[in-house]
Design a protein around this motif. Structure first.
Motif, PDB file in Angstrom:
ATOM      1  N   PRO A 557      -0.634  12.693  67.626  1.00 10.40           N
ATOM      2  CA  PRO A 557       0.151  11.760  66.805  1.00 10.40           C
ATOM      3  C   PRO A 557       1.650  12.013  66.995  1.00 10.40           C
ATOM      4  N   VAL A 558       2.428  10.946  66.966  1.00 12.45           N
ATOM      5  CA  VAL A 558       3.865  11.073  67.217  1.00 12.45           C
ATOM      6  C   VAL A 558       4.650  10.138  66.305  1.00 12.45           C
ATOM      7  N   VAL A 559       5.953  10.409  66.251  1.00 10.34           N
ATOM      8  CA  VAL A 559       6.910   9.480  65.647  1.00 10.34           C
ATOM      9  C   VAL A 559       7.783   8.942  66.786  1.00 10.34           C
ATOM     10  N   ALA A 560       8.536   7.881  66.484  1.00 13.50           N
ATOM     11  CA  ALA A 560       9.377   7.255  67.515  1.00 13.50           C
ATOM     12  C   ALA A 560      10.851   7.436  67.189  1.00 13.50           C
ATOM     13  N   ILE A 561      11.634   7.697  68.209  1.00 14.85           N
ATOM     14  CA  ILE A 561      13.088   7.784  68.033  1.00 14.85           C
ATOM     15  C   ILE A 561      13.610   6.407  67.635  1.00 14.85           C
ATOM     16  N   ASP A 562      14.474   6.371  66.626  1.00 12.38           N
ATOM     17  CA  ASP A 562      15.061   5.118  66.152  1.00 12.38           C
ATOM     18  C   ASP A 562      16.206   4.726  67.088  1.00 12.38           C
ATOM     19  N   LEU A 563      15.918   3.842  68.015  1.00 20.08           N
ATOM     20  CA  LEU A 563      16.914   3.469  69.025  1.00 20.08           C
ATOM     21  C   LEU A 563      18.007   2.568  68.476  1.00 20.08           C
ATOM     22  N   THR A 564      17.838   2.050  67.264  1.00 19.32           N
ATOM     23  CA  THR A 564      18.935   1.278  66.656  1.00 19.32           C
ATOM     24  C   THR A 564      20.006   2.194  66.082  1.00 19.32           C
ATOM     25  N   ASN A 565      19.682   3.477  65.952  1.00 19.10           N
ATOM     26  CA  ASN A 565      20.593   4.467  65.387  1.00 19.10           C
ATOM     27  C   ASN A 565      21.423   5.070  66.528  1.00 19.10           C
ATOM     28  N   LYS A 566      22.694   4.787  66.537  1.00 17.10           N
ATOM     29  CA  LYS A 566      23.556   5.258  67.616  1.00 17.10           C
ATOM     30  C   LYS A 566      23.535   6.777  67.730  1.00 17.10           C
ATOM     31  N   ASN A 567      23.527   7.462  66.604  1.00 13.08           N
ATOM     32  CA  ASN A 567      23.500   8.929  66.641  1.00 13.08           C
ATOM     33  C   ASN A 567      22.191   9.446  67.240  1.00 13.08           C
ATOM     34  N   ALA A 568      21.087   8.767  66.942  1.00 10.16           N
ATOM     35  CA  ALA A 568      19.800   9.171  67.512  1.00 10.16           C
ATOM     36  C   ALA A 568      19.793   8.954  69.027  1.00 10.16           C
ATOM     37  N   ARG A 569      20.382   7.853  69.460  1.00  9.46           N
ATOM     38  CA  ARG A 569      20.460   7.598  70.908  1.00  9.46           C
ATOM     39  C   ARG A 569      21.277   8.674  71.596  1.00  9.46           C
ATOM     40  N   GLU A 570      22.406   9.020  71.024  1.00  9.94           N
ATOM     41  CA  GLU A 570      23.259  10.044  71.628  1.00  9.94           C
ATOM     42  C   GLU A 570      22.554  11.397  71.659  1.00  9.94           C
ATOM     43  N   TRP A 571      21.818  11.702  70.619  1.00  2.62           N
ATOM     44  CA  TRP A 571      21.042  12.951  70.566  1.00  2.62           C
ATOM     45  C   TRP A 571      20.032  12.999  71.718  1.00  2.62           C
ATOM     46  N   PHE A 572      19.301  11.917  71.914  1.00  5.63           N
ATOM     47  CA  PHE A 572      18.303  11.862  72.974  1.00  5.63           C
ATOM     48  C   PHE A 572      18.967  11.904  74.353  1.00  5.63           C
ATOM     49  N   LEU A 573      20.036  11.134  74.534  1.00  4.35           N
ATOM     50  CA  LEU A 573      20.741  11.119  75.818  1.00  4.35           C
ATOM     51  C   LEU A 573      21.318  12.494  76.147  1.00  4.35           C
ATOM     52  N   ASN A 574      21.852  13.171  75.161  1.00  4.52           N
ATOM     53  CA  ASN A 574      22.391  14.513  75.400  1.00  4.52           C
ATOM     54  C   ASN A 574      21.292  15.474  75.854  1.00  4.52           C
ATOM     55  N   GLY A 575      20.095  15.305  75.278  1.00  4.30           N
ATOM     56  CA  GLY A 575      18.982  16.147  75.711  1.00  4.30           C
ATOM     57  C   GLY A 575      18.614  15.907  77.158  1.00  4.30           C
ATOM     58  N   LEU A 576      18.605  14.630  77.581  1.00  4.72           N
ATOM     59  CA  LEU A 576      18.290  14.294  78.972  1.00  4.72           C
ATOM     60  C   LEU A 576      19.378  14.803  79.919  1.00  4.72           C
ATOM     61  N   LYS A 577      20.605  14.624  79.530  1.00  4.17           N
ATOM     62  CA  LYS A 577      21.711  15.089  80.381  1.00  4.17           C
ATOM     63  C   LYS A 577      21.738  16.611  80.473  1.00  4.17           C
ATOM     64  N   GLY A 578      21.259  17.271  79.409  1.00  2.00           N
ATOM     65  CA  GLY A 578      21.161  18.725  79.451  1.00  2.00           C
ATOM     66  C   GLY A 578      20.177  19.181  80.525  1.00  2.00           C
ATOM     67  N   LEU A 579      19.081  18.452  80.697  1.00  2.00           N
ATOM     68  CA  LEU A 579      18.125  18.769  81.769  1.00  2.00           C
ATOM     69  C   LEU A 579      18.779  18.623  83.135  1.00  2.00           C
TER      70      LEU A 579
END
Length: 836
Positions: A557-579
């Motif tokens: 079971p999972v939850v979904a990142i709220d892509l309408t939330n700019k801060n949530a998008r930046e959090w996810f993008l920062n994680g990808l760029k960290g990789l």
């Protein structure tokens, strides 16, 4: 330019003039004695002065007839009325009963010669309304309205309460278009905007009241577009698509799949484009009629639920149904509904994850003293205004459903498609062509979730040892420690940096599989909850104990990142760029993104007007941020300019998501604005067992001429003969790389297809409309893959011109079928290059 036909003129005007032609008027008009006498005018000619004079007299007679008819007051003896508008080469005839007919005007020596019917459409009149409306014709701005009034009461008294209104505007009348209408119809020409508005039930939040525009299928010829389906027919006339939510699904309950479009084009040159912001958008095309015998033989067939993962894949019948197995209603139905709910969608009742969802943006709540049709409801003269104020609708939730479409009439299907593509949002960056230069290699079909560092390097070494071309090594599901954690599993991948460095040295770029899902109990989940980064819900999704959690194709079971939330998008993008920073990762495979993978009655930080806004954000606000990437879902996201993968295919020969669906999926992607099509893995995903040797070879051959290739099932594991056949195709592709790369760069700016249907080269050749197993690479190569088991000779049609064998010297004359067929041995793919 545009004008009403009720504005009479003495003669036909030149092409693009301001006066509408009346010839062919009677072909599609309601039954009427006077109109029945009006026959199409002969083609204008300049042979003699007498002939010219007679033609002018005949035109004047017909124009006077239509003018008198159009302006006539409606009576019980003559309830119908017709108004004609023009825009460029398009002519639209509007009847007071809600029917509209669209024509393309042909010209001869710059004189309008004839009209050709491209489509017949109508609106669904709401219960309680008169079936004959009131036409309001504003000749100043060329806007026509048909208002459907409430029926007279038992006392016979009529009132002026408007229950629905059809408003029609020429596309060229820019001053009459609203800001949002101009936005989604930008660059569309020779056509009209139709806006059908219906007042909905004020007391039922989940009613299925709707505004519906219906178009007859047969009168428009062959149909193309609309998006991807599990069973992909080409043309669409072969399908019976149930009326259902028109949003991206993963093997949806009525067949719709991961890529969805809001437009359709036809062989008559007709195009219909729905407003991409339509609320509760539902679509049906040739929807199957109810069949009690079929229902009795199909357990729960009429109450089909949306399941997850393999449960959807293993349905006994691929959807949509075919017109050979079921009788359809022969209509394209475009609906803006007042909600998602459990009810009958066309001939079937089924459930789906969007049931019950609503948003503050999904309904139009009207202010005090404004009725749903946009008319001021002010106190009448002579009445007590103080008393009237007590009857204000201030606290009443008045809603409307609005279905808006643009209808175009073009010379042919190619011109219609080109104009629609011209209107769509364009990418702002040039595509990375790494996927063109060599096959992509994925770990998914070979290793599934058992992938690890040792297996990835073994895979890469085998590719090198056998001297296969390479571009990208994509590490798929379960490279991470947990779903949602953007960190490698340290047990499965003990030294990530050295692995990536080694892959780079071997000539691979490295991409990782990611989704917008996060599992409970992870660091990412704790951080996301703390900062309000996930999609919320106040109710439980069935089968889950906490709000916000839902099922997907894996059991966690999972939850979904709220892509309408700019801060949530930046959090996810920062994680990808960290990789990328830590390990040198080159890009990502962005899986999922469909709104079917959200919790029941979901809530987002910024309310969405329609669920597929989530899909668009996944593509344009996440994937687009990376130079090397791919997505599989799309809806009004053509401006992302990223590679869009065909959804997971089956290892079979069939049209039901097997090899024979590959070309229809490719061509559909091309004409709906996603030319950077990444076909799914060669040979399919092997969910029900590995493909046969022949299937793998024929799949490789078909894929060879497409924009990109990807392997996961290793060809060398099938023996020397398969390896040799694969080698031959990769050598053929090496000759095409420069061409495909150039076409890819061009298409990433213009959306022009890389791979095109045969009718793109011959748009008025009726032989091309039904061909679903050939395609063109650019304008000068025709490809005819073998898509049937054990076939060694196939029929091939070549468009007008002269065509030489791709790997031979024989030349064939086009605009005909190759006599006797064409030899296609197991090592051969029929392909032809234009000579003239």
């Amino acid at each position: 330019s545009s004008s009403s036909s009720s504005s009479s003129s003495s003669s036909l005007k030149k092409k693009n003039g301001s006066s509408s032609s009346l010839n062919a008027l009677a072909n599609d008009a309601p039954a009427n004695a006077e109109l029945a006498e009006t026959t199409p005018m002969p083609t204008p000619t300049t042979k003699t002065k007498t002939k010219i004079s007679n033609d002018k007299l005949e035109r004047r007679r017909k124009q006077k007839l239509l003018s008198r008819y159009s302006k006539r007051t409606m009576t019980s003896e003559n309830p119908s009325r017709i108004v004609t508008l023009m825009d460029g080469d398009a002519r639209m005839r509007i009847c007071s009963d809600g029917r509209v007919s669209l024509f393309y005007a042909h010209f001869d020596d710059e004189e309008e010669a004839k009209w050709e019917l491209t489509s017949r459409s109508s609106v669904t009149i709401p219960p309680g309304a008169d079936t004959i409306g009131r036409i309001v014709n504003n000749e100043l701005n060329n806007v026509v309205k048909v208002e459907f009034l409430e029926k007279a009461g038992d006392d016979g008294m009529k009132n002026d309460k408007v229950l629905s209104t059809l408003t029609i505007k020429p596309l060229s009348a820019k001053g009459c278009l609203s800001t949002d209408e101009r936005k989604w119809t930008e660059n569309l020409t020779s056509g009209f905007i139709l806006n059908y508005v219906v007042q909905t039930n004020q007391e039922n939040d989940y009613s299925v009241e709707m505004a519906e525009i219906i178009t007859d299928v047969d009168s428009s010829g062959k149909w193309f577009g609309g998006g991807h389906f599990v069973r992909q027919e080409w043309p669409l006339n072969g399908a019976c698509q149930e009326v259902g939510p028109h949003y991206p699904f993963d093997f949806g309950p009525h067949g719709i799949n991961t890529l969805v479009s809001n437009h359709w084009v036809t062989s008559t040159g007709f195009a219909i484009v729905a407003d991409p912001e339509t609320s509760f958008f539902h679509v049906g095309l040739n929807a199957p009629k109810e069949n009690t015998f079929f229902e009795a033989l199909t357990p729960n067939g009429s109450k089909r639920k949306f399941l997850t993962g393999v449960a959807n894949i293993l349905r006994p019948t691929a959807l949509p149904l075919t017109s050979q197995s079921r009788q359809g209603d022969g209509k394209l139905r475009l609906q803006s509904r007042s909600g998602f709910c459990n009810s009958k969608y066309g001939a079937f009742s089924h459930e789906h994850p969007l049931v019950g969802w609503k948003s503050e943006k999904t309904h139009v709540y009207l202010p005090e003293n404004i009725d749903p049709m946009g008319n001021l409801s002010l106190p009448s003269e002579g009445k007590d205004k103080t008393k009237d104020k007590t009857k204000t609708r201030k606290n009443v939730k008045t809603r409307t459903c609005s279905m808006r479409v643009a209808m175009l009439a073009k010379r042919n299907v190619r011109e219609a498609t080109e104009n629609v593509l011209e209107s769509m949002p364009k990418p702002t960056q040039t595509v990375d062509t790494a996927l063109v230069r060599g096959p992509k290699w994925s770990t998914w079909a070979r290793y599934r979730t058992a992938v690890d560092q040792e297996k990835v390097l073994k895979f890469a070494n085998e590719i090198l040892e056998l001297n296969y071309e390479r571009s990208v090594m994509e590490i798929d599901d379960r490279w991470s420690s947990e779903y949602g954690e953007l960190e490698f599993d340290p047990i499965k991948f003990p030294d990530v940096k050295s692995m990536v460095d080694e892959l780079h040295l071997k000539g691979f770029k490295v991409t990782l599989w990611v989704t917008p899902f996060v599992a409970e109990g992870t660091r990412a989940y704790d951080e996301g909850v703390k900062n309000d980064y996930f999609v919320k819900s106040k109710v439980l999704t069935p089968g889950h104990s906490k709000p916000g959690f839902f099922s997907w194709w894996q059991p966690t079971p999972v939850v979904a990142i709220d892509l309408t939330n700019k801060n949530a998008r930046e959090w996810f993008l920062n994680g990808l760029k960290g990789l990328q920073t830590r390990y040198g990762i080159d890009g990502f495979k962005f899986d999922a993104g469909e709104p079917c993978f959200l919790p029941k009655e979901f809530e987002t930080k910024v309310p969405m007007k329609h669920p597929s806004e989530y899909t668009k954000l996944w593509s344009t606000e996440i994937a687009q941020k990376f130079e090397l990437c791919e997505v599989r879902s799309g809806h009004h996201s053509t401006d992302s300019g990223v590679w869009t993968r065909i959804g997971d295919t089956f290892s079979s020969w069939t049209t039901s998501n097997g090899l024979r669906s590959l070309i229809p999926h490719l061509l559909t992607s091309s004409i709906v604005g996603y030319p950077l099509c990444l076909p799914d893995m060669i040979g399919g995903n092997a969910y029900a067992g590995d493909p046969s040797k022949e299937l793998l070879v024929r799949w490789t051959q078909a894929n060879c001429f497409m924009p990109a290739m990807q392997f996961s099932i290793p060809p060398w594991e099938f023996g020397k003969d398969v390896t040799e056949a694969t080698d031959k195709m990769l050598k053929v592709r090496s000759k095409l790389i420069d061409l495909i790369e150039d076409l890819s760069i061009k298409s990433s700016k213009t959306l022009e297809p890389i791979c095109k249907p045969l009718w793109w080269l011959a748009p008025e050749d009726t032989n091309t409309f039904d061909i679903n197993d050939q395609f063109c690479l650019g304008d000068d190569i025709v490809v005819a893959p073998v898509v049937y088991d054990k076939q060694r000779r196939r029929e091939v049609y070549l468009p007008k011109g002269e065509w030489k064998e791709f790997d031979g010297e024989k030349v064939f004359l086009g605009e005909q079928w190759i006599e006797g067929g064409y030899d296609a041995g197991i090592y051969d793919i029929p392909a032809f290059v234009r000579v003239i």
